[in-house]
Enzyme design. Sequence first.
Site, PDB file in Angstrom:
ATOM      1  N   GLU A 129      -5.176  -5.385  -4.858  1.00  4.44           N
ATOM      2  CA  GLU A 129      -4.988  -5.925  -3.516  1.00  4.44           C
ATOM      3  C   GLU A 129      -4.628  -7.410  -3.567  1.00  4.44           C
ATOM      4  O   GLU A 129      -4.998  -8.121  -4.501  1.00  4.44           O
ATOM      5  CB  GLU A 129      -6.256  -5.707  -2.687  1.00  4.44           C
ATOM      6  CG  GLU A 129      -6.554  -4.242  -2.438  1.00  4.44           C
ATOM      7  CD  GLU A 129      -7.740  -4.011  -1.527  1.00  4.44           C
ATOM      8  OE1 GLU A 129      -8.351  -5.005  -1.066  1.00  4.44           O
ATOM      9  OE2 GLU A 129      -8.066  -2.833  -1.256  1.00  4.44           O
TER      10      GLU A 129
ATOM     11  N   SER B  64       0.835  -1.199   0.000  1.00  9.83           N
ATOM     12  CA  SER B  64       0.000   0.000   0.000  1.00  9.83           C
ATOM     13  C   SER B  64       0.874   1.255   0.000  1.00  9.83           C
ATOM     14  O   SER B  64       1.568   1.520  -0.976  1.00  9.83           O
ATOM     15  CB  SER B  64      -0.964  -0.033   1.188  1.00  9.83           C
ATOM     16  OG  SER B  64      -1.948   0.966   1.075  1.00  9.83           O
TER      17      SER B  64
ATOM     18  N   HIS C  65      -4.082  -0.818  -4.482  1.00  9.62           N
ATOM     19  CA  HIS C  65      -5.515  -1.124  -4.314  1.00  9.62           C
ATOM     20  C   HIS C  65      -6.229  -0.912  -5.651  1.00  9.62           C
ATOM     21  O   HIS C  65      -7.372  -0.427  -5.689  1.00  9.62           O
ATOM     22  CB  HIS C  65      -6.162  -0.223  -3.247  1.00  9.62           C
ATOM     23  CG  HIS C  65      -5.507  -0.267  -1.906  1.00  9.62           C
ATOM     24  ND1 HIS C  65      -5.766  -1.252  -0.978  1.00  9.62           N
ATOM     25  CD2 HIS C  65      -4.596   0.563  -1.335  1.00  9.62           C
ATOM     26  CE1 HIS C  65      -5.052  -1.024   0.119  1.00  9.62           C
ATOM     27  NE2 HIS C  65      -4.330   0.058  -0.085  1.00  9.62           N
TER      28      HIS C  65
END
Length: 281
Positions: free
Chosen positions: A226, A149, A199
């Site tokens: 993800e 992330s 994401h």
Amino acid sequence: MIIKKIILLSLFFGFMLQGNAQNTEVKGKLFIIGGGSRPASMVDRIVKESGIDKSGYGIVLPMSSSIPDSSAYYATNQFYKQGVKNVYGLQFIKDEKLTASKLDSIRNAKLIYISGGDQNRFMDIVGGTDIEKAIHEAYKNGSLIAGTSAGAAVMSKMMITGTELKHPKYASTFRNLESENIETKTGLGLITTIIVDQHFVKRSRYNRLLTAIIEYPELVGIGIDESTAILVTGNTMEVVGDSQVIVFKNPEQSKNTFNDKLGAQGIILNIYLPGETFTID
């Protein structure tokens, strides 16, 4: 004319040698994760690629998180569940007096794992410091640098911050394709040819990455979903995990505008699945 040819040949072979030197300069690898959960097979791949199952140790840098202690706990715990106990949290705060022992802990780690949170928070602490230099040294000498992330966003030199300059109220994706709207800052610069978004499929961040590669056409846009990662070895990238990696290129460096709306032609889009590889020049 002969002298001119000799000069041109010298320049050509000089560039060739320089390119080869750049390819062999870095011995390490990058493991860039798009966020979300990490399947056990992905964690196992990180362990195997770093070699910490055989020797050495790994560290977790949790400074992207507003609660770094918890972030370090959960990040190390994913390795503990795989039976790998030699991974430790290592936290820094902004402007702290850096000790040789803490910096050596980075330089000598076979795995450096950067947790999720806010990439701006991480770079505010690390950017331009000896911490950043130590990460680069480890990477150059053969360490695996992993991040999820926010930890993925910081890998590239040009980093997406997540902020829309014209629409500062946060949204998980851009609602429009507009010029001068995407905010970027300087990341770690472990790789300079790409810009990473995370994401990606889950949060439908196509507008954001398309904006990036139209505004910065010299870069390849890589959107990682993800529970998915790319393993970067030199200029080769392998998709690891459960979902897709979306790659945008703007080879014609096309950019048109109309009332601040962006347009472009000749954009290339490729979708890669787990186990597939691609190269970035």
